[in-house]
Design a protein around this motif. Structure first.
Motif, mmCIF file in Angstrom:
data_model
loop_
_atom_site.group_PDB
_atom_site.id
_atom_site.type_symbol
_atom_site.label_atom_id
_atom_site.label_comp_id
_atom_site.label_asym_id
_atom_site.label_seq_id
_atom_site.Cartn_x
_atom_site.Cartn_y
_atom_site.Cartn_z
ATOM 1 N N LYS A 1 5.991 68.222 22.676
ATOM 2 C CA LYS A 1 6.474 68.392 24.103
ATOM 3 C C LYS A 1 7.669 69.325 23.970
ATOM 4 C CE LYS A 1 8.466 65.287 27.570
ATOM 5 N NZ LYS A 1 8.901 63.908 28.078
ATOM 6 N N LYS A 2 8.623 69.158 23.128
ATOM 7 C CA LYS A 2 9.396 70.179 22.935
ATOM 8 C C LYS A 2 9.326 71.408 22.884
ATOM 9 C CE LYS A 2 14.221 71.093 22.591
ATOM 10 N NZ LYS A 2 14.964 71.211 23.696
ATOM 11 N N ALA A 3 8.308 71.725 21.889
ATOM 12 C CA ALA A 3 7.839 73.053 21.722
ATOM 13 C C ALA A 3 7.110 73.583 22.984
ATOM 14 C CB ALA A 3 6.865 72.965 20.514
ATOM 15 N N LEU A 4 6.438 72.877 23.571
ATOM 16 C CA LEU A 4 5.833 73.556 25.004
ATOM 17 C C LEU A 4 6.734 73.722 26.023
ATOM 18 C CD1 LEU A 4 2.505 71.358 25.141
ATOM 19 C CD2 LEU A 4 2.829 73.845 24.198
ATOM 20 N N ALA A 5 7.743 72.928 25.864
ATOM 21 C CA ALA A 5 8.998 73.044 26.905
ATOM 22 C C ALA A 5 9.555 74.446 26.653
ATOM 23 C CB ALA A 5 9.805 71.946 26.958
ATOM 24 N N LEU A 6 9.857 74.758 25.348
ATOM 25 C CA LEU A 6 10.468 75.990 25.113
ATOM 26 C C LEU A 6 9.953 77.257 25.343
ATOM 27 C CD1 LEU A 6 11.995 75.067 21.273
ATOM 28 C CD2 LEU A 6 13.595 75.687 23.548
ATOM 29 N N LEU A 7 8.326 77.071 25.182
ATOM 30 C CA LEU A 7 7.521 78.178 25.375
ATOM 31 C C LEU A 7 7.415 78.289 26.849
ATOM 32 C CD1 LEU A 7 4.653 77.595 22.994
ATOM 33 C CD2 LEU A 7 6.346 79.287 23.087
ATOM 34 N N ASP A 8 7.620 77.454 27.603
ATOM 35 C CA ASP A 8 7.565 77.498 29.436
ATOM 36 C C ASP A 8 8.818 78.455 29.650
ATOM 37 O OD1 ASP A 8 5.429 76.453 29.801
ATOM 38 O OD2 ASP A 8 6.469 74.288 30.192
ATOM 39 N N LEU A 9 9.887 78.277 28.678
ATOM 40 C CA LEU A 9 11.310 79.106 29.116
ATOM 41 C C LEU A 9 11.264 80.456 28.371
ATOM 42 C CD1 LEU A 9 13.683 76.076 28.453
ATOM 43 C CD2 LEU A 9 13.103 77.112 30.391
ATOM 44 N N ASN B 1 1.798 68.493 11.209
ATOM 45 C CA ASN B 1 2.046 67.035 11.547
ATOM 46 C C ASN B 1 3.487 66.871 12.021
ATOM 47 O OD1 ASN B 1 -0.622 66.047 10.935
ATOM 48 N ND2 ASN B 1 -0.127 65.784 8.928
ATOM 49 N N LEU B 2 3.424 66.390 13.130
ATOM 50 C CA LEU B 2 4.718 66.247 13.976
ATOM 51 C C LEU B 2 4.648 64.604 14.331
ATOM 52 C CD1 LEU B 2 4.756 69.268 16.437
ATOM 53 C CD2 LEU B 2 5.975 68.949 14.151
ATOM 54 N N GLY B 3 5.293 63.988 13.353
ATOM 55 C CA GLY B 3 5.221 62.501 13.606
ATOM 56 C C GLY B 3 3.844 62.007 13.616
ATOM 57 N N ASN B 4 3.401 61.366 14.761
ATOM 58 C CA ASN B 4 1.965 60.961 14.888
ATOM 59 C C ASN B 4 0.969 61.959 15.624
ATOM 60 O OD1 ASN B 4 3.053 60.605 17.411
ATOM 61 N ND2 ASN B 4 2.598 58.496 17.609
ATOM 62 N N GLU B 5 1.622 63.047 15.813
ATOM 63 C CA GLU B 5 0.771 64.178 16.520
ATOM 64 C C GLU B 5 0.496 65.512 15.729
ATOM 65 O OE1 GLU B 5 2.719 65.151 20.244
ATOM 66 O OE2 GLU B 5 4.607 65.447 19.306
ATOM 67 N N ARG B 6 -0.322 66.396 16.273
ATOM 68 C CA ARG B 6 -0.406 67.484 15.501
ATOM 69 C C ARG B 6 -0.238 68.607 16.274
ATOM 70 N NH1 ARG B 6 -3.942 67.753 10.746
ATOM 71 N NH2 ARG B 6 -5.301 66.054 10.491
ATOM 72 N N SER B 7 0.264 69.776 15.627
ATOM 73 C CA SER B 7 0.796 70.932 16.608
ATOM 74 C C SER B 7 -0.135 71.525 17.135
ATOM 75 C CB SER B 7 1.557 71.651 15.698
ATOM 76 O OG SER B 7 1.037 72.239 14.604
ATOM 77 N N THR B 8 -1.587 71.358 17.160
ATOM 78 C CA THR B 8 -2.762 71.920 17.902
ATOM 79 C C THR B 8 -2.337 72.662 19.468
ATOM 80 O OG1 THR B 8 -4.027 70.541 16.724
ATOM 81 C CG2 THR B 8 -5.084 71.771 18.567
ATOM 82 N N PRO B 9 -2.011 71.613 20.222
ATOM 83 C CA PRO B 9 -1.541 72.293 21.595
ATOM 84 C C PRO B 9 -0.532 73.473 21.485
ATOM 85 C CG PRO B 9 -1.214 69.868 21.443
ATOM 86 C CD PRO B 9 -1.512 70.254 20.184
ATOM 87 N N VAL B 10 0.372 73.332 20.525
ATOM 88 C CA VAL B 10 1.354 74.371 20.387
ATOM 89 C C VAL B 10 0.582 75.671 20.123
ATOM 90 C CG1 VAL B 10 3.616 75.313 19.654
ATOM 91 C CG2 VAL B 10 3.138 73.039 20.203
ATOM 92 N N ALA B 11 -0.238 75.456 19.051
ATOM 93 C CA ALA B 11 -0.895 76.891 18.556
ATOM 94 C C ALA B 11 -1.913 77.414 19.552
ATOM 95 C CB ALA B 11 -1.580 76.136 17.295
#
Length: 124
Positions: A44-52, A63-73
Protein backbone atom coordinates in the motif's frame (compact mmCIF):
# COMPACT_ATOMS: atom_id res chain seq x y z
CA UNK A 1 22.66 0.82 -18.07
CA UNK A 2 22.59 3.54 -15.43
CA UNK A 3 25.81 5.52 -15.80
CA UNK A 4 27.72 7.03 -12.89
CA UNK A 5 26.69 10.59 -13.77
CA UNK A 6 22.98 9.75 -13.62
CA UNK A 7 23.47 7.62 -10.51
CA UNK A 8 24.32 10.74 -8.48
CA UNK A 9 20.76 11.91 -8.87
CA UNK A 10 19.10 8.55 -9.40
CA UNK A 11 15.91 8.26 -7.37
CA UNK A 12 15.57 4.72 -6.02
CA UNK A 13 12.38 3.33 -4.51
CA UNK A 14 13.16 0.97 -1.64
CA UNK A 15 10.41 -1.47 -0.67
CA UNK A 16 11.44 -3.29 2.51
CA UNK A 17 9.46 -4.12 5.64
CA UNK A 18 12.40 -4.86 7.96
CA UNK A 19 13.28 -1.49 9.48
CA UNK A 20 17.01 -2.10 10.03
CA UNK A 21 17.50 -3.61 6.58
CA UNK A 22 15.68 -0.66 5.03
CA UNK A 23 17.89 1.80 6.90
CA UNK A 24 21.01 -0.05 5.79
CA UNK A 25 19.86 -0.06 2.15
CA UNK A 26 19.07 3.63 2.36
CA UNK A 27 22.53 4.40 3.78
CA UNK A 28 24.30 2.34 1.11
CA UNK A 29 22.32 3.93 -1.71
CA UNK A 30 22.98 7.42 -0.36
CA UNK A 31 26.69 6.56 -0.13
CA UNK A 32 26.50 5.76 -3.85
CA UNK A 33 24.94 9.16 -4.47
CA UNK A 34 21.34 8.06 -4.95
CA UNK A 35 18.23 9.71 -3.58
CA UNK A 36 16.01 7.22 -1.77
CA UNK A 37 12.24 7.21 -2.10
CA UNK A 38 10.74 5.52 0.94
CA UNK A 39 11.56 3.06 2.29
CA UNK A 40 8.09 1.62 1.92
CA UNK A 41 7.26 -1.21 4.34
CA UNK A 42 4.10 -2.39 2.53
CA UNK A 43 2.50 -2.73 -0.88
CA UNK A 44 0.00 0.00 0.00
CA UNK A 45 2.74 2.49 0.95
CA UNK A 46 4.87 1.61 -2.11
CA UNK A 47 1.94 2.08 -4.49
CA UNK A 48 1.07 5.38 -2.79
CA UNK A 49 4.65 6.57 -3.35
CA UNK A 50 4.46 5.52 -7.00
CA UNK A 51 1.28 7.58 -7.37
CA UNK A 52 3.26 10.63 -6.21
CA UNK A 53 6.54 10.20 -8.04
CA UNK A 54 8.36 8.12 -10.60
CA UNK A 55 11.63 6.53 -9.48
CA UNK A 56 14.46 5.78 -11.86
CA UNK A 57 15.01 2.39 -10.25
CA UNK A 58 13.55 0.21 -7.48
CA UNK A 59 14.66 -2.48 -5.04
CA UNK A 60 11.88 -4.76 -3.81
CA UNK A 61 11.84 -7.15 -0.91
CA UNK A 62 9.73 -10.14 -1.97
CA UNK A 63 7.85 -10.69 1.29
CA UNK A 64 6.35 -7.70 3.05
CA UNK A 65 4.80 -9.05 6.20
CA UNK A 66 1.99 -11.30 5.01
CA UNK A 67 1.98 -10.03 1.41
CA UNK A 68 4.26 -10.20 -1.61
CA UNK A 69 5.56 -7.20 -3.52
CA UNK A 70 3.99 -8.50 -6.76
CA UNK A 71 1.59 -5.51 -7.23
CA UNK A 72 4.53 -3.11 -6.87
CA UNK A 73 6.58 -5.03 -9.42
CA UNK A 74 3.64 -5.00 -11.82
CA UNK A 75 3.23 -1.23 -11.40
CA UNK A 76 6.93 -0.75 -12.10
CA UNK A 77 6.66 -2.85 -15.27
CA UNK A 78 3.74 -0.70 -16.42
CA UNK A 79 5.77 2.44 -15.68
CA UNK A 80 8.82 0.97 -17.47
CA UNK A 81 10.96 1.43 -14.34
CA UNK A 82 13.80 -1.09 -13.90
CA UNK A 83 13.83 -3.01 -10.62
CA UNK A 84 15.50 -5.86 -8.80
CA UNK A 85 14.21 -8.10 -6.05
CA UNK A 86 16.21 -8.47 -2.86
CA UNK A 87 15.68 -11.91 -1.42
CA UNK A 88 17.21 -15.08 -0.13
CA UNK A 89 14.84 -17.15 -2.29
CA UNK A 90 15.91 -18.92 -5.45
CA UNK A 91 13.99 -17.81 -8.56
CA UNK A 92 12.26 -21.19 -8.86
CA UNK A 93 10.58 -20.59 -5.47
CA UNK A 94 8.90 -17.38 -6.63
CA UNK A 95 5.53 -18.20 -8.20
CA UNK A 96 4.86 -14.79 -9.73
CA UNK A 97 6.61 -14.27 -13.08
CA UNK A 98 7.05 -10.56 -12.44
CA UNK A 99 9.22 -11.45 -9.41
CA UNK A 100 10.73 -14.72 -10.67
CA UNK A 101 12.05 -13.21 -13.92
CA UNK A 102 13.41 -10.04 -12.32
CA UNK A 103 17.12 -9.66 -11.59
CA UNK A 104 17.81 -10.71 -7.98
CA UNK A 105 20.13 -9.52 -5.26
CA UNK A 106 20.95 -11.84 -2.38
CA UNK A 107 20.36 -10.52 1.11
CA UNK A 108 22.15 -9.16 3.01
CA UNK A 109 22.97 -6.53 0.42
CA UNK A 110 26.43 -5.06 0.08
CA UNK A 111 27.59 -1.82 -1.46
CA UNK A 112 29.37 -3.85 -4.14
CA UNK A 113 26.08 -5.55 -5.16
CA UNK A 114 24.29 -2.22 -5.31
CA UNK A 115 27.07 -0.57 -7.30
CA UNK A 116 26.99 -3.47 -9.79
CA UNK A 117 23.21 -3.48 -10.19
CA UNK A 118 23.07 0.29 -10.63
CA UNK A 119 25.69 -0.02 -13.37
CA UNK A 120 23.80 -2.84 -15.09
CA UNK A 121 20.26 -3.47 -13.76
CA UNK A 122 19.74 -6.53 -15.99
CA UNK A 123 22.57 -8.42 -14.28
CA UNK A 124 21.17 -8.20 -10.78
Amino acid sequence: MIDSVNRRTLRVLVVEDEYLIALEMEALLEELGCEVIGPAPSVKKALALLDLERPGFAILDVNLGNERSTPVAQALVEMNVPYVVATGYEAKHLPETVLRDAPRLRKPLTIHQLRRVLADPERG
